[in-house]
Motif scaffolding. Structure first.
Motif, mmCIF file in Angstrom:
data_model
loop_
_atom_site.group_PDB
_atom_site.id
_atom_site.type_symbol
_atom_site.label_atom_id
_atom_site.label_comp_id
_atom_site.label_asym_id
_atom_site.label_seq_id
_atom_site.Cartn_x
_atom_site.Cartn_y
_atom_site.Cartn_z
ATOM 1 N N SER A 84 1.871 9.160 3.365
ATOM 2 C CA SER A 84 0.678 9.067 4.206
ATOM 3 C C SER A 84 -0.404 10.020 3.703
ATOM 4 C CB SER A 84 1.040 9.385 5.654
ATOM 5 O OG SER A 84 -0.104 9.370 6.464
ATOM 6 N N ILE A 85 0.004 11.244 3.364
ATOM 7 C CA ILE A 85 -0.954 12.237 2.833
ATOM 8 C C ILE A 85 -1.514 11.756 1.503
ATOM 9 C CG2 ILE A 85 -1.173 14.582 1.923
ATOM 10 C CD1 ILE A 85 0.969 15.415 3.988
ATOM 11 N N PHE A 86 -0.618 11.207 0.653
ATOM 12 C CA PHE A 86 -1.002 10.713 -0.665
ATOM 13 C C PHE A 86 -2.016 9.572 -0.544
ATOM 14 C CE2 PHE A 86 -0.185 7.773 -4.241
ATOM 15 C CZ PHE A 86 -0.451 8.615 -5.310
ATOM 16 N N ASP A 87 -1.703 8.602 0.337
ATOM 17 C CA ASP A 87 -2.561 7.421 0.476
ATOM 18 C C ASP A 87 -3.907 7.737 1.116
ATOM 19 O OD1 ASP A 87 -0.845 5.657 -0.727
ATOM 20 O OD2 ASP A 87 0.149 5.071 1.126
ATOM 21 N N ASN A 88 -3.932 8.707 2.026
ATOM 22 C CA ASN A 88 -5.151 8.988 2.784
ATOM 23 C C ASN A 88 -5.928 10.196 2.263
ATOM 24 O OD1 ASN A 88 -4.855 6.909 4.946
ATOM 25 N ND2 ASN A 88 -2.986 8.051 5.357
ATOM 26 N N SER A 89 -5.519 10.699 1.114
ATOM 27 C CA SER A 89 -6.213 11.847 0.533
ATOM 28 C C SER A 89 -7.633 11.472 0.110
ATOM 29 C CB SER A 89 -5.431 12.357 -0.684
ATOM 30 O OG SER A 89 -6.158 13.377 -1.350
ATOM 31 N N VAL A 102 -0.849 2.864 -15.716
ATOM 32 C CA VAL A 102 -0.888 3.508 -14.402
ATOM 33 C C VAL A 102 0.266 2.960 -13.568
ATOM 34 C CG1 VAL A 102 -2.211 3.856 -12.284
ATOM 35 C CG2 VAL A 102 -3.380 3.846 -14.487
ATOM 36 N N THR A 103 1.196 3.833 -13.179
ATOM 37 C CA THR A 103 2.395 3.406 -12.454
ATOM 38 C C THR A 103 2.312 3.677 -10.954
ATOM 39 O OG1 THR A 103 3.437 5.540 -12.944
ATOM 40 C CG2 THR A 103 3.871 3.723 -14.471
ATOM 41 N N ASN A 104 1.419 4.574 -10.569
ATOM 42 C CA ASN A 104 1.279 4.899 -9.145
ATOM 43 C C ASN A 104 -0.129 5.432 -8.914
ATOM 44 O OD1 ASN A 104 1.945 5.209 -6.477
ATOM 45 N ND2 ASN A 104 3.240 7.003 -6.770
ATOM 46 N N ALA A 105 -0.704 5.110 -7.781
ATOM 47 C CA ALA A 105 -2.061 5.569 -7.472
ATOM 48 C C ALA A 105 -2.304 5.457 -5.977
ATOM 49 C CB ALA A 105 -3.098 4.740 -8.233
ATOM 50 N N ASN A 106 -3.213 6.283 -5.476
ATOM 51 C CA ASN A 106 -3.533 6.193 -4.050
ATOM 52 C C ASN A 106 -4.813 5.368 -3.839
ATOM 53 O OD1 ASN A 106 -5.535 7.972 -4.848
ATOM 54 N ND2 ASN A 106 -5.028 9.545 -3.358
ATOM 55 N N LYS A 107 -5.144 5.124 -2.585
ATOM 56 C CA LYS A 107 -6.276 4.250 -2.252
ATOM 57 C C LYS A 107 -7.603 4.852 -2.687
ATOM 58 C CE LYS A 107 -3.866 2.252 1.717
ATOM 59 N NZ LYS A 107 -3.831 2.128 3.199
ATOM 60 N N CYS A 108 -7.732 6.166 -2.566
ATOM 61 C CA CYS A 108 -8.979 6.821 -2.955
ATOM 62 C C CYS A 108 -9.259 6.616 -4.436
ATOM 63 C CB CYS A 108 -8.895 8.315 -2.625
ATOM 64 S SG CYS A 108 -10.374 9.253 -3.066
ATOM 65 N N PHE A 109 -8.225 6.725 -5.253
ATOM 66 C CA PHE A 109 -8.366 6.517 -6.695
ATOM 67 C C PHE A 109 -8.818 5.089 -6.987
ATOM 68 C CE2 PHE A 109 -6.445 5.345 -10.816
ATOM 69 C CZ PHE A 109 -7.067 6.275 -11.633
ATOM 70 N N ALA A 110 -8.194 4.124 -6.300
ATOM 71 C CA ALA A 110 -8.547 2.722 -6.504
ATOM 72 C C ALA A 110 -9.999 2.459 -6.110
ATOM 73 C CB ALA A 110 -7.605 1.829 -5.700
ATOM 74 N N ARG A 111 -10.420 2.987 -4.938
ATOM 75 C CA ARG A 111 -11.791 2.778 -4.479
ATOM 76 C C ARG A 111 -12.810 3.417 -5.412
ATOM 77 N NH1 ARG A 111 -9.379 3.563 0.757
ATOM 78 N NH2 ARG A 111 -9.917 5.780 0.661
ATOM 79 N N TYR A 115 -11.965 -0.762 -6.955
ATOM 80 C CA TYR A 115 -10.977 -1.749 -6.497
ATOM 81 C C TYR A 115 -10.703 -1.546 -5.009
ATOM 82 C CZ TYR A 115 -10.174 -2.225 -11.514
ATOM 83 O OH TYR A 115 -10.335 -2.423 -12.864
ATOM 84 N N SER A 116 -10.578 -2.641 -4.284
ATOM 85 C CA SER A 116 -10.315 -2.536 -2.847
ATOM 86 C C SER A 116 -8.855 -2.214 -2.560
ATOM 87 C CB SER A 116 -10.709 -3.839 -2.140
ATOM 88 O OG SER A 116 -10.031 -4.947 -2.716
ATOM 89 N N GLU A 117 -7.971 -2.629 -3.453
ATOM 90 C CA GLU A 117 -6.542 -2.385 -3.283
ATOM 91 C C GLU A 117 -5.945 -1.821 -4.564
ATOM 92 O OE1 GLU A 117 -4.931 -2.679 -0.505
ATOM 93 O OE2 GLU A 117 -6.525 -3.654 0.655
ATOM 94 N N THR A 118 -4.903 -1.023 -4.410
ATOM 95 C CA THR A 118 -4.240 -0.450 -5.596
ATOM 96 C C THR A 118 -3.594 -1.549 -6.441
ATOM 97 O OG1 THR A 118 -2.269 -0.028 -4.231
ATOM 98 C CG2 THR A 118 -3.791 1.805 -4.559
ATOM 99 N N SER A 119 -3.166 -2.637 -5.799
ATOM 100 C CA SER A 119 -2.550 -3.735 -6.554
ATOM 101 C C SER A 119 -3.535 -4.334 -7.557
ATOM 102 C CB SER A 119 -2.045 -4.820 -5.598
ATOM 103 O OG SER A 119 -3.091 -5.291 -4.766
ATOM 104 N N ASP A 120 -4.827 -4.408 -7.170
ATOM 105 C CA ASP A 120 -5.848 -4.915 -8.099
ATOM 106 C C ASP A 120 -6.029 -3.959 -9.264
ATOM 107 O OD1 ASP A 120 -6.337 -7.087 -6.414
ATOM 108 O OD2 ASP A 120 -7.797 -5.960 -5.238
ATOM 109 N N LEU A 121 -5.920 -2.673 -8.978
ATOM 110 C CA LEU A 121 -6.052 -1.659 -10.025
ATOM 111 C C LEU A 121 -4.941 -1.811 -11.058
ATOM 112 C CD1 LEU A 121 -6.926 2.051 -9.582
ATOM 113 C CD2 LEU A 121 -4.792 1.486 -10.708
ATOM 114 N N PHE A 122 -3.690 -2.026 -10.576
ATOM 115 C CA PHE A 122 -2.554 -2.147 -11.498
ATOM 116 C C PHE A 122 -2.692 -3.368 -12.408
ATOM 117 C CE2 PHE A 122 -0.074 0.046 -7.922
ATOM 118 C CZ PHE A 122 -0.358 1.300 -8.446
#
Length: 198
Positions: A84-89, A102-111, A115-122
């Motif tokens: 939760s902390i990771f995703d909402n940072s 890129v194997t893992n990323a949070n929502k802030c990084f994607a935005r 990208y609206s979603e991390t899945s689009d980023l991957f």
């Protein structure tokens, strides 16, 4: 303190065992009469001891299983909180393999990358890597030697927005000393940079 929870089982197990052998010894020495009960007192004591010890073992296994389940539940709660902390940072965070995936990323990084979603980023891993990494040989050498590197990035994300960010990189090695992955943080400095330009 509760002490050893199995102590009462061992106490009664040895008590029945001792009573059985004492009774049998008294019969041998003709202190008590010889009959079916006194003749069977020793094996009966051992039998009762084994039954009580089996209960002790079952109780111990049950307690260990409960402790393991409680530990798993606590671990999952901690992981959930961390996620939760990771995703909402407010800081973009990611992990990247040595091959640049890129194997893992949070929502802030994607935005931040548009990208609206991390899945689009991957799905666009190569494009992400190209935006993040334009290191000179000296910078790459510094990253490998010091294991930490901070650079300034300027790029245009997929939505056409100009982004200025501080990029913090850290190399993570496995137990054998081989590069396992790279962890990165992207701090958005766009607002401050735009103020400087204006």
């Amino acid at each position: 303190a509760k002490g050893n929870q199995d102590a009462r089982y061992f106490f009664f197990a040895w008590l029945f065992n001792c009573i059985g052998f004492i009774t049998f010894s008294l019969m041998i020495n003709q202190v008590v009469p010889t009959n079916a009960l006194t003749m069977m007192s020793a094996p009966l004591g051992v039998y009762l001891e084994s039954i009580i010890l089996s209960f002790a073992l079952a109780n111990r296994i049950k307690r260990i299983q409960k402790e393991a389940l409680d530990a798993d539940k606590e671990t999952m709660e901690h992981l959930s909180k961390f996620r939760s902390i990771f995703d909402n940072s407010l800081v973009g965070m990611y992990q990247m393999s040595p091959s640049g995936v890129v194997t893992n990323a949070n929502k802030c990084f994607a935005r931040m990358l548009g990208y609206s979603e991390t899945s689009d980023l991957f799905k666009n891993g190569k494009e992400v890597t190209n935006k993040l990494y334009d290191l000179s040989r000296s910078q790459y050498r510094t990253l490998l030697e010091d294991r930490i590197l901070v650079t300034e990035l300027a790029f245009t994300n997929t939505r056409g927005e100009n982004i200025w960010a501080s990029h913090q990189l850290q190399t993570i090695y496995d137990e054998k000393g081989a590069l396992d992955h790279i962890e990165g943080k992207l701090i958005n400095n766009t607002e401050n940079k735009e103020k400087e330009i204006a």
